[in-house]
Scaffold this motif. Structure first.
Motif, PDB file in Angstrom:
ATOM      1  N   PRO A 320       1.451  -1.304  -0.350  1.00 34.92           N
ATOM      2  CA  PRO A 320       0.086  -0.094  -0.077  1.00 34.92           C
ATOM      3  C   PRO A 320       1.063   1.091   0.050  1.00 34.92           C
ATOM      4  CG  PRO A 320      -1.148  -1.323   1.356  1.00 34.92           C
ATOM      5  CD  PRO A 320       0.707  -2.195   1.472  1.00 34.92           C
ATOM      6  N   GLY A 321       0.217   2.050  -0.836  1.00 31.49           N
ATOM      7  CA  GLY A 321       1.803   2.889  -1.387  1.00 31.49           C
ATOM      8  C   GLY A 321       2.878   3.600  -1.468  1.00 31.49           C
ATOM      9  N   LEU A 322       3.564   1.630  -2.284  1.00 28.95           N
ATOM     10  CA  LEU A 322       4.037   2.161  -3.166  1.00 28.95           C
ATOM     11  C   LEU A 322       4.991   2.491  -3.595  1.00 28.95           C
ATOM     12  CD1 LEU A 322       7.625   0.431  -1.608  1.00 28.95           C
ATOM     13  CD2 LEU A 322       6.698  -1.226  -3.274  1.00 28.95           C
ATOM     14  N   ASP A 323       6.086   3.574  -4.106  1.00 31.28           N
ATOM     15  CA  ASP A 323       6.082   4.502  -5.428  1.00 31.28           C
ATOM     16  C   ASP A 323       7.565   4.406  -5.513  1.00 31.28           C
ATOM     17  OD1 ASP A 323       6.232   6.128  -7.459  1.00 31.28           O
ATOM     18  OD2 ASP A 323       4.212   6.960  -7.058  1.00 31.28           O
ATOM     19  N   THR A 324       8.032   3.286  -6.729  1.00 29.08           N
ATOM     20  CA  THR A 324       9.805   3.195  -6.516  1.00 29.08           C
ATOM     21  C   THR A 324      10.060   4.062  -8.022  1.00 29.08           C
ATOM     22  OG1 THR A 324       9.568   1.189  -6.332  1.00 29.08           O
ATOM     23  CG2 THR A 324       9.826   1.723  -4.923  1.00 29.08           C
ATOM     24  N   GLU A 325      10.979   4.011  -8.299  1.00 25.65           N
ATOM     25  CA  GLU A 325      11.524   4.181  -9.536  1.00 25.65           C
ATOM     26  C   GLU A 325      12.215   2.875 -10.431  1.00 25.65           C
ATOM     27  OE1 GLU A 325      10.374   5.967 -11.668  1.00 25.65           O
ATOM     28  OE2 GLU A 325       8.871   7.046 -10.488  1.00 25.65           O
ATOM     29  N   HIS A 326      12.413   3.093 -11.580  1.00 28.70           N
ATOM     30  CA  HIS A 326      13.393   1.984 -12.090  1.00 28.70           C
ATOM     31  C   HIS A 326      14.812   1.843 -11.192  1.00 28.70           C
ATOM     32  CE1 HIS A 326      10.751   1.943 -15.674  1.00 28.70           C
ATOM     33  NE2 HIS A 326      11.353   1.335 -16.271  1.00 28.70           N
ATOM     34  N   TYR A 327      15.004   1.344 -10.814  1.00 30.34           N
ATOM     35  CA  TYR A 327      16.417   0.299 -10.322  1.00 30.34           C
ATOM     36  C   TYR A 327      16.630   1.211  -9.173  1.00 30.34           C
ATOM     37  CZ  TYR A 327      17.748  -1.123 -15.300  1.00 30.34           C
ATOM     38  OH  TYR A 327      18.031  -2.058 -16.135  1.00 30.34           O
ATOM     39  N   SER A 328      15.644   1.087  -8.408  1.00 32.15           N
ATOM     40  CA  SER A 328      15.119   1.617  -6.742  1.00 32.15           C
ATOM     41  C   SER A 328      15.841   0.645  -6.223  1.00 32.15           C
ATOM     42  CB  SER A 328      13.941   2.006  -6.515  1.00 32.15           C
ATOM     43  OG  SER A 328      13.955   1.885  -5.184  1.00 32.15           O
ATOM     44  N   ASP A 329      16.688   1.446  -4.859  1.00 28.67           N
ATOM     45  CA  ASP A 329      17.461   0.912  -3.425  1.00 28.67           C
ATOM     46  C   ASP A 329      16.898   0.413  -2.512  1.00 28.67           C
ATOM     47  OD1 ASP A 329      17.769   3.558  -3.406  1.00 28.67           O
ATOM     48  OD2 ASP A 329      20.031   2.990  -2.792  1.00 28.67           O
ATOM     49  N   ASP A 330      15.736   0.746  -2.663  1.00 22.07           N
ATOM     50  CA  ASP A 330      14.106   0.933  -1.336  1.00 22.07           C
ATOM     51  C   ASP A 330      14.763  -0.828  -1.060  1.00 22.07           C
ATOM     52  OD1 ASP A 330      12.018   0.823  -0.127  1.00 22.07           O
ATOM     53  OD2 ASP A 330      11.440   2.481  -0.700  1.00 22.07           O
ATOM     54  N   PRO A 331      14.630  -1.059   0.297  1.00 26.07           N
ATOM     55  CA  PRO A 331      15.386  -1.546   0.897  1.00 26.07           C
ATOM     56  C   PRO A 331      13.777  -2.657   0.688  1.00 26.07           C
ATOM     57  CG  PRO A 331      15.210  -0.363   2.743  1.00 26.07           C
ATOM     58  CD  PRO A 331      14.886   0.362   1.793  1.00 26.07           C
ATOM     59  N   ARG A 332      13.030  -1.754   0.347  1.00 27.52           N
ATOM     60  CA  ARG A 332      11.110  -3.045   0.766  1.00 27.52           C
ATOM     61  C   ARG A 332      10.843  -3.112  -0.960  1.00 27.52           C
ATOM     62  NH1 ARG A 332       6.989   2.014   1.799  1.00 27.52           N
ATOM     63  NH2 ARG A 332       9.150   3.026   0.040  1.00 27.52           N
ATOM     64  N   THR A 333      11.810  -3.461  -1.160  1.00 21.31           N
ATOM     65  CA  THR A 333      11.760  -4.264  -3.329  1.00 21.31           C
ATOM     66  C   THR A 333      13.719  -4.670  -3.051  1.00 21.31           C
ATOM     67  OG1 THR A 333      12.466  -1.761  -4.168  1.00 21.31           O
ATOM     68  CG2 THR A 333      10.570  -2.455  -4.103  1.00 21.31           C
ATOM     69  N   PRO A 334      13.837  -5.801  -2.321  1.00 23.91           N
ATOM     70  CA  PRO A 334      15.203  -6.250  -2.692  1.00 23.91           C
ATOM     71  C   PRO A 334      15.435  -7.377  -4.354  1.00 23.91           C
ATOM     72  CG  PRO A 334      13.738  -7.518  -0.943  1.00 23.91           C
ATOM     73  CD  PRO A 334      13.359  -6.045  -1.825  1.00 23.91           C
ATOM     74  N   LEU A 335      16.384  -7.221  -4.739  1.00 25.51           N
ATOM     75  CA  LEU A 335      16.649  -7.740  -5.941  1.00 25.51           C
ATOM     76  C   LEU A 335      17.076  -9.555  -5.188  1.00 25.51           C
ATOM     77  CD1 LEU A 335      17.629  -8.213  -8.275  1.00 25.51           C
ATOM     78  CD2 LEU A 335      20.082  -8.528  -7.654  1.00 25.51           C
ATOM     79  N   LEU A 336      15.763 -10.664  -5.621  1.00 26.08           N
ATOM     80  CA  LEU A 336      16.560 -12.187  -5.495  1.00 26.08           C
ATOM     81  C   LEU A 336      17.138 -12.821  -6.317  1.00 26.08           C
ATOM     82  CD1 LEU A 336      12.387 -12.878  -4.606  1.00 26.08           C
ATOM     83  CD2 LEU A 336      14.266 -11.808  -2.606  1.00 26.08           C
ATOM     84  N   HIS A 337      16.850 -12.481  -7.632  1.00 24.38           N
ATOM     85  CA  HIS A 337      17.425 -12.809  -8.283  1.00 24.38           C
ATOM     86  C   HIS A 337      18.287 -12.191 -10.016  1.00 24.38           C
ATOM     87  CE1 HIS A 337      18.770 -16.207 -11.854  1.00 24.38           C
ATOM     88  NE2 HIS A 337      18.525 -17.400 -11.073  1.00 24.38           N
ATOM     89  N   GLU A 338      19.079 -12.459  -9.960  1.00 23.74           N
ATOM     90  CA  GLU A 338      19.509 -12.254 -11.425  1.00 23.74           C
ATOM     91  C   GLU A 338      20.853 -12.640 -12.054  1.00 23.74           C
ATOM     92  OE1 GLU A 338      22.709  -7.517 -12.076  1.00 23.74           O
ATOM     93  OE2 GLU A 338      22.806  -9.135 -10.171  1.00 23.74           O
ATOM     94  N   GLY A 339      19.756 -11.910 -13.570  1.00 26.99           N
ATOM     95  CA  GLY A 339      20.011 -13.273 -14.910  1.00 26.99           C
ATOM     96  C   GLY A 339      19.059 -14.317 -15.637  1.00 26.99           C
ATOM     97  N   ALA A 340      18.085 -14.416 -14.931  1.00 26.85           N
ATOM     98  CA  ALA A 340      17.177 -14.751 -15.085  1.00 26.85           C
ATOM     99  C   ALA A 340      15.489 -13.820 -16.440  1.00 26.85           C
ATOM    100  CB  ALA A 340      15.862 -15.795 -14.842  1.00 26.85           C
ATOM    101  N   ARG A 341      15.745 -14.297 -17.178  1.00 26.77           N
ATOM    102  CA  ARG A 341      14.852 -13.566 -18.493  1.00 26.77           C
ATOM    103  C   ARG A 341      13.276 -14.969 -17.875  1.00 26.77           C
ATOM    104  NH1 ARG A 341      13.462 -11.349 -24.290  1.00 26.77           N
ATOM    105  NH2 ARG A 341      11.090 -11.338 -24.252  1.00 26.77           N
ATOM    106  N   ILE A 342      12.675 -14.269 -17.107  1.00 23.87           N
ATOM    107  CA  ILE A 342      11.409 -15.168 -16.325  1.00 23.87           C
ATOM    108  C   ILE A 342      10.327 -15.563 -17.547  1.00 23.87           C
ATOM    109  CG2 ILE A 342       9.826 -16.296 -14.634  1.00 23.87           C
ATOM    110  CD1 ILE A 342      12.103 -14.822 -12.873  1.00 23.87           C
ATOM    111  N   TYR A 343      10.147 -16.557 -18.420  1.00 27.48           N
ATOM    112  CA  TYR A 343       8.670 -17.005 -18.999  1.00 27.48           C
ATOM    113  C   TYR A 343       7.210 -17.431 -18.167  1.00 27.48           C
ATOM    114  CZ  TYR A 343      11.233 -15.656 -22.863  1.00 27.48           C
ATOM    115  OH  TYR A 343      12.143 -14.642 -24.256  1.00 27.48           O
ATOM    116  N   ALA A 344       7.750 -17.969 -16.774  1.00 23.40           N
ATOM    117  CA  ALA A 344       7.244 -19.247 -16.135  1.00 23.40           C
ATOM    118  C   ALA A 344       7.285 -19.538 -15.316  1.00 23.40           C
ATOM    119  CB  ALA A 344       6.234 -20.588 -16.709  1.00 23.40           C
ATOM    120  N   GLY A 345       6.666 -19.797 -14.385  1.00 24.57           N
ATOM    121  CA  GLY A 345       7.716 -19.878 -13.127  1.00 24.57           C
ATOM    122  C   GLY A 345       5.613 -20.482 -12.322  1.00 24.57           C
TER     123      GLY A 345
END
Length: 438
Positions: A320-345
C-alpha cells in the motif's frame, strides 16, 4: 568406425556430457569461472536417424511400460543432440496445467497460433473440442474455458458452469468522445485466470488487460490516465498505441491482489476493488513476469533485457502506497535473483521455481538464496506444479513437455544441480503424425 551400437553411443555421449557439465558448474560455483573452459558436446548428429526410428517404434500400439522404461534407459532424454531438428520441428507450448488426477492440459502453439488444446493422460493424448484457451484460479478449483463465443468458468475440470463472460469490446476504459475503434475480433489471451470465487476473471492480452465480471469488462492496461495525458499533449487518437508488449498478470491466492505489467512503465499492483496500491520500478529494462509466493505474502516481479533479466521481491504488507522508480535501491524491493528472463514460474513452500530463456529451471528461496538449477533446453514457456509440490511439469519452445518428479534423485544423464528426475517427456513436434512419448 565406432563399432558400438548407436544406442550405446547415444547413451555414452549424453551421460558423459551431462556429467562433464555438472563438474564444470560445480567447480565454477566453488572456485570461480575465470580459468574454466566449458566442455564441448560430443558429436551425435549421426545418431539421430537411429534415435528417431527407436522413438517411433516405442510409440506404436501394444508397447508395455517395461519396454518404455527400457527405451528411456537406452536412449536417455537430452536437448543438445536434437538441435539440428528443432528449427524444423520445434514449437511453443503456450499453456500447461497439471490436473489433480495426474493428467495434463496443454495448448500446443503460442497464443497467437491457431493451436490446439489437448489432454494428456498417461500415454494417451486427446484433443479437447470447443476450447481454444484455458486457465485456472490460484486455488486450483475454478477453470476458465474460452472460445470465440466467450469464456465460461466451471467448478472443477469438467464440472458445472458457474459463470460466463463476454469478450471485451475494446472501448472499455477509453476516454469518451474520441474516435477509438472497438475490437474487430476478440482479444487473443496470453492468460485467463479466474478469481478464487469463480465470479470474476483476469484477462491478459496484447490488446489490453481486463477484469471481466457479470457487469462487464474493466480495463486495467493501457491505463486511462496515460491515454488522457497523451490526448492532452495533442496526440491524435489514431496515433495512440493501445497495444501491449510483454503483457503479464498474476492473482494472489485469495484474489485480493492483482499484479500486472507490460514492457512500457512500471510494475503495478491493484486491490480487489481494482484500486491502484503500488507502482514499482523494475530492476531491469522491461517488466516481464509476476508471481505470488505460496502463502501470498510476497510478490516476485521480473524484468528483462534481451534474454537476461533481474527479479525483485516485495512483501505484500509493504505494497500500500509503495511508489519506486526504475532500479530503485528501496529496501522494500530487494533483488532476489539476477540473470533470468522469466517466461514461466511456480511457487512451492518457501521456494520459487522459474523457467528462463536459456532452457533452465532455476529455484531460489524467498530470501533470494539459490537452491538448484535443472536443464531442459530451449526457452521455457509454460509450467505448473502439483498441489503437494512434488511433481513439476514444464514446456519449452522446442516442443517438449517434461514431467519431473521433484526431490526424487538425479539420473547421471541429467544436467543440473538439483535432485530431480524426469519421468516422461513428450514431443509435440511440427511434421509428426502424432505426439511422441519419450
Amino acid at each position: 568406425m565406432d563399432k558400438q551400437h548407436p544406442q550405446q553411443q547415444w547413451q555414452q555421449a549424453v551421460s558423459s556430457y551431462a556429467q562433464a557439465i555438472n563438474r564444470f558448474v560445480s567447480q565454477g560455483q566453488a572456485q570461480g569461472w575465470d580459468d574454466l573452459q566449458e566442455p564441448q558436446a560430443p558429436p551425435t548428429e549421426h545418431l539421430l536417424p537411429a534415435w528417431q526410428a527407436a522413438l517411433q517404434a516405442i510409440n506404436q500400439p501394444g508397447v508395455s511400460d517395461a519396454q518404455r522404461q527400457a527405451f528411456r534407459e537406452a536412449w536417455p532424454p537430452a536437448h543438445q543432440p536434437l538441435l539440428p531438428l528443432l528449427e524444423q520441428h520445434g514449437q511453443a507450448i503456450g499453456t500447461l496445467l497439471l490436473l489433480d488426477d495426474g493428467s495434463l492440459l496443454a495448448r500446443i502453439g503460442t497464443p497467437f497460433d491457431r493451436g490446439q488444446v489437448v489432454r494428456i493422460d498417461g500415454y494417451s493424448v486427446t484433443p479437447v473440442i470447443g476450447v481454444e484457451h484455458f486457465g485456472r484460479c490460484p486455488q486450483r478449483r475454478y477453470f476458465a474455458l474460452a472460445n470465440a463465443e466467450g469464456i465460461r468458468v466451471t467448478d472443477g475440470w469438467g464440472g458445472p458452469q458457474v459463470a460466463r463472460f463476454a469478450w471485451p469490446n475494446g472501448l472499455e476504459g477509453l476516454p469518451a468522445g474520441y474516435p477509438f475503434e472497438p475490437f474487430d475480433l476478440p482479444p487473443t489471451p496470453t492468460a485467463i485466470t479466474p478469481f478464487p470465487d469463480g465470479q470474476r476473471l483476469l484477462l491478459v492480452s496484447s490488446e489490453g488487460v481486463f477484469v471481466l465480471a457479470a457487469t462487464g469488462a474493466t480495463r486495467l492496461l493501457p491505463d486511462e490516465q496515460a491515454i488522457l495525458q497523451d490526448l492532452a499533449q495533442g496526440i491524435d487518437p489514431d496515433d495512440i498505441n493501445l497495444g501491449l508488449g510483454m503483457e503479464h498478470g498474476a492473482l494472489s491466492a485469495d484474489g485480493s491482489l492483482i499484479a500486472i505489467g507490460e514492457q512500457c512503465g512500471r510494475h503495478r499492483v491493484l486491490d480487489q476493488q481494482l484500486r491502484l496500491l503500488a507502482e514499482i520500478g523494475p530492476v531491469s529494462e522491461y517488466p516481464h513476469f509476476a508471481l505470488f509466493n505460496q502463502r501470498g505474502d510476497q510478490l516476485l516481479l521480473n524484468a528483462c533485457h534481451f534474454y537476461n533479466g533481474a527479479t525483485l521481491g516485495v512483501r505484500t504488507a509493504d505494497l500500500p502506497g509503495l511508489d519506486t522508480e526504475h532500479y530503485s535501491d528501496d529496501p522494500r524491493t530487494p533483488l532476489l535473483h539476477e540473470g533470468a528472463r522469466i517466461y514461466a514460474g511456480v511457487a512451492r513452500e518457501h521456494e520459487y521455481i522459474v523457467g528462463d530463456a536459456h532452457g533452465y529451471l532455476r529455484a531460489f528461496g524467498e530470501d533470494g538464496r539459490e537452491h538448484w538449477q535443472h536443464h531442459l533446453g530451449s526457452t521455457l514457456c509454460a509450467m505448473d506444479i502439483s498441489a503437494d509440490g512434488r511433481t513439476l511439469v514444464a514446456a519449452s519452445y522446442a516442443g517438449f513437455i517434461s514431467l519431473i518428479a521433484l526431490d526424487s534423485g538425479r539420473p547421471d544423464w541429467q544436467i543440473g544441480t538439483g535432485e530431480h528426475a524426469e519421468v516422461r517427456r513428450w514431443l509435440f513436434w511440427k511434421g509428426l503424425d502424432k505426439p511422441l512419448a519419450w
